[in-house]
Design an enzyme around this catalytic site. Structure first.
Site, short mmCIF file in Angstrom:
data_model
loop_
_atom_site.label_atom_id
_atom_site.label_comp_id
_atom_site.label_asym_id
_atom_site.label_seq_id
_atom_site.Cartn_x
_atom_site.Cartn_y
_atom_site.Cartn_z
N PRO A 1 3.96 10.15 8.84
CA PRO A 1 3.68 10.12 10.28
C PRO A 1 4.60 10.96 11.16
O PRO A 1 5.36 10.43 11.98
CB PRO A 1 3.79 8.63 10.60
CG PRO A 1 4.80 8.12 9.64
CD PRO A 1 4.56 8.91 8.37
N CYS A 2 4.49 12.27 11.06
CA CYS A 2 5.29 13.16 11.90
C CYS A 2 4.93 13.02 13.37
O CYS A 2 5.74 13.34 14.25
CB CYS A 2 5.16 14.60 11.43
SG CYS A 2 3.47 15.21 11.29
#
Length: 156
Positions: A123-124
């Site tokens: 989850p950047c």
């Protein structure tokens, strides 16, 4: 090296191309138009599509897929930290650098975050600038904002 396959998923924020092998997921990127998928899609990519569908329907908060991101040792360490940022939460680039034990690595963390080959699942989009500013997202900052709002229940 194993043969690489691809599949596509039409999300509420655009087409997503998923690539991987029989062993796991190698990349997940937003694309403008899907290409024809050649041949049979292995079960791990089918499972990825299923889990993405659940995520976008608000029924999944964590992914359980075998991930095979390619990158340097430092990038791998950053991506491992991204996986620790909880659903619906955010962390700063500085938070990640501190978690890695190197407070001077903020820019390097930002660079590694930008090279994350498996968006959404790693989850950047949960990584933000200091002061809560939404900066940098390969799929467009508008998608980053949408994903964060989705995870906070605003769009669900």
């Amino acid at each position: 090296m194993s043969e690489e396959y691809r599949a596509y998923y039409h999300s509420p924020i655009g087409w997503i191309r998923i690539t991987g092998t029989e062993e796991g997921i190698a990349s997940l990127y937003f694309v403008d138009d899907p290409e024809a998928s050649a041949g049979e899609i292995p079960p791990c990519l089918q499972e990825c599509v299923r889990q993405l569908e659940e995520y976008f329907q608000g029924q999944r908060r964590a992914f359980s897929l075998k991930l095979l991101p390619r990158g340097t040792e430092f990038q791998q360490r950053v991506w491992a930290q991204l996986l620790k940022v909880p659903y619906g939460s955010t962390a700063s680039y500085r938070d990640i650098a501190l978690a890695l034990g190197d407070p001077d690595a903020v820019r390097a963390v930002g660079s590694a975050n930008g090279k994350n080959p498996i968006s959404i699942i790693i989850p950047c989009h949960r990584i933000i600038g200091s002061g809560g500013k939404l900066i940098g997202y390969g799929g467009g900052v508008w998608r980053k904002e949408w994903l964060l709002r989705h995870e906070r229940g605003v769009l669900v």
